[in-house]
Design a protein around this motif. Structure first.
Motif, PDB file in Angstrom:
ATOM      1  N   VAL A   1      44.364  52.752  51.839  1.00  0.00           N
ATOM      2  CA  VAL A   1      44.453  51.348  51.432  1.00  0.00           C
ATOM      3  C   VAL A   1      44.381  50.486  52.686  1.00  0.00           C
ATOM      4  CG1 VAL A   1      45.773  49.580  50.217  1.00  0.00           C
ATOM      5  CG2 VAL A   1      45.915  51.979  49.480  1.00  0.00           C
TER       6      VAL A   1
ATOM      7  N   CYS B   1      47.101  48.253  58.041  1.00  0.00           N
ATOM      8  CA  CYS B   1      47.229  46.797  58.033  1.00  0.00           C
ATOM      9  C   CYS B   1      46.293  46.145  59.043  1.00  0.00           C
ATOM     10  CB  CYS B   1      48.662  46.386  58.326  1.00  0.00           C
ATOM     11  SG  CYS B   1      49.848  46.925  57.069  1.00  0.00           S
TER      12      CYS B   1
ATOM     13  N   GLY C   1      48.689  52.991  53.958  1.00  0.00           N
ATOM     14  CA  GLY C   1      48.334  51.594  54.156  1.00  0.00           C
ATOM     15  C   GLY C   1      47.974  51.350  55.610  1.00  0.00           C
TER      16      GLY C   1
ATOM     17  N   VAL D   1      52.707  44.296  46.602  1.00  0.00           N
ATOM     18  CA  VAL D   1      51.420  44.805  47.091  1.00  0.00           C
ATOM     19  C   VAL D   1      51.580  46.139  47.810  1.00  0.00           C
ATOM     20  CG1 VAL D   1      49.432  44.274  48.557  1.00  0.00           C
ATOM     21  CG2 VAL D   1      50.512  42.457  47.229  1.00  0.00           C
TER      22      VAL D   1
ATOM     23  N   ARG E   1      42.945  43.762  49.487  1.00  0.00           N
ATOM     24  CA  ARG E   1      43.371  45.158  49.379  1.00  0.00           C
ATOM     25  C   ARG E   1      42.131  45.974  49.038  1.00  0.00           C
ATOM     26  NH1 ARG E   1      48.271  48.298  47.387  1.00  0.00           N
ATOM     27  NH2 ARG E   1      47.391  49.973  46.135  1.00  0.00           N
TER      28      ARG E   1
ATOM     29  N   LEU F   1      44.628  46.964  54.119  1.00  0.00           N
ATOM     30  CA  LEU F   1      45.268  45.725  53.690  1.00  0.00           C
ATOM     31  C   LEU F   1      44.947  44.609  54.672  1.00  0.00           C
ATOM     32  CD1 LEU F   1      48.724  47.260  52.807  1.00  0.00           C
ATOM     33  CD2 LEU F   1      47.221  46.143  51.159  1.00  0.00           C
TER      34      LEU F   1
END
Length: 393
Positions: free
Chosen positions: A122, A81, A79, A143, A68, A124
């Motif tokens: 963020v 990914c 987020g 998370v 992270r 991830l």
């Protein structure tokens, strides 16, 4: 020089880092790693984020090949990914190297405008999408708890803005019988492989009555060791899919009866166990998907129409579980694989070719600009922040 708008700034930022992003994609592609063993890929992906000032935390949720990386402190927490696991025997035939590199590109670009737009970015690292449900495990571990919206993309043979996927579950079925000599006294044995045969015949007949979107596919993983011994143990694995979680539960119940039929018909004991977390269907956020479609067209791409989107489920993904919890998108960005689709050797080769490099860069641009437009549209920004507050309460 005139000051760039935020959408222009993130696009310029991606192009400025094009070399780093393509190099990351090629490096991950050259060293494919399987689910939960993506140590090199994880390290490469987070290293680039750290180089540009992200604060990196290793192994969130206790997953060794997850990370992270955070930049900014705004209330809108985005987020992004990054997947990077490969397929056994096929390498990056699903193009997860493209996913990782485009995610890094989008995150780095958004970091450049985080203060201006009130963002926390963020990035991830989400392992084990092909098998193991890394995102499901990370969701369960909290998370994603502080994240407002989640975005990522996936390569494929077509451009699809509001991609959907099927709900999925996978089980191992074990049968226990009794050994006997296959010629001297077969009548003393209880044949576990016969139980598999009966179960598979039942499944084959069931297919005629499966609801639209339901499907099942499986393999025999243990079918005996010697032809002159009645096998006392046998095992198979089955994957079940359906349009949504409710339909999947119905299919699971009917499949369970087929597995039981094998045991009843042969006198075997049997056990059915889930081998990985269930994947829910993708539910893309409509506004974000429409915005991404606009960005596709702006880049000169031709996304399929809404009618075809509904008719093109693209396998299953643990990103579906994320979109059940928060607004998110998982668009498909097309690459030229000579007619091949994902999970084929030709697609693995194409995943490091020129059109894949274009997908890395353009994909990062489209993701970043979609997030910028969300942040700059007051009604939509308020909507997703309110949804986050409801989840937290």
């Amino acid at each position: 020089m005139p000051t760039l708008t935020a959408p222009e700034a993130v696009e310029a930022a991606v192009h400025h880092r094009r070399g780093d992003l393509v190099e990351l994609s090629h490096s991950i592609h050259a060293e494919p790693e399987l689910a939960f063993a993506e140590h090199r890929s994880c390290a490469k992906t987070q290293a680039l984020a750290a180089e540009y000032g992200f604060e990196v935390a290793a192994a969130p949720g206790g997953l060794d090949t997850a990370f992270r990386a955070v930049y900014g402190s705004g209330p809108l927490v985005v987020g992004v990914c990054a997947e990077y696991d490969a397929l056994p025997g096929l390498g990056h035939a699903c193009g997860h190297n493209i996913i990782a590199a485009s995610a890094v590109g989008a995150a780095l670009a958004l970091a450049d405008v985080a203060d201006e737009l009130g963002l926390t970015v963020v990035l991830l690292g989400t392992p084990a999408e092909e098998a193991g449900g890394g995102k499901v495990l990370m969701l369960d571990a909290g998370v994603f708890d502080d994240i407002t919206v989640s975005v990522m993309l996936h390569p494929g043979p077509l451009d699809i803005a509001a991609a959907r996927s099927l709900a999925l579950s996978q089980v191992a079925v074990r049968y226990e019988g009794r050994e006997a000599h296959a010629a001297v006294a077969p009548f003393l044995g209880v044949n576990a492989v016969d139980a598999i045969t009966v179960a598979q015949v039942a499944i084959g007949l069931l297919r005629q009555q499966m609801a639209p979107g339901q499907m099942a596919h499986g393999i025999v993983t243990d079918g005996g060791q010697a032809t002159n011994v009645i096998p006392a143990r046998a095992e198979m694995q089955y994957t079940m899919r359906a349009n949504d979680a409710a339909s999947l539960r119905e299919l699971e119940a009917r499949m369970a009866d087929c597995f039981l039929a094998g045991a009843v018909a042969t006198g075997c004991g049997h056990d059915v166990s889930e081998t990985e977390p269930s994947y829910h269907e993708l539910t893309p956020d409509r506004w974000m998907a429409d915005t991404f479609r606009d960005e596709m067209r702006r880049m000169g791409r031709e996304p399929v129409g809404a009618d075809l989107e509904a008719a093109l489920p693209l396998g299953s993904t643990d990103m579906g579980n994320v979109t059940q919890k928060m607004p998110g998108i998982h668009p498909i960005v097309g690459i030229d694989a000579g007619g091949a689709s994902v999970h084929q050797p030709a697609f693995a080769e194409a995943a490091a070719g020129p059109s894949a490099d274009r997908a890395v860069v353009e994909g990062a641009v489209m993701l970043a600009r979609t997030v910028v437009r969300l942040a700059q549209t007051p009604a939509e920004r308020d909507r997703v922040l309110e949804l986050q507050q409801r989840r937290a309460s």
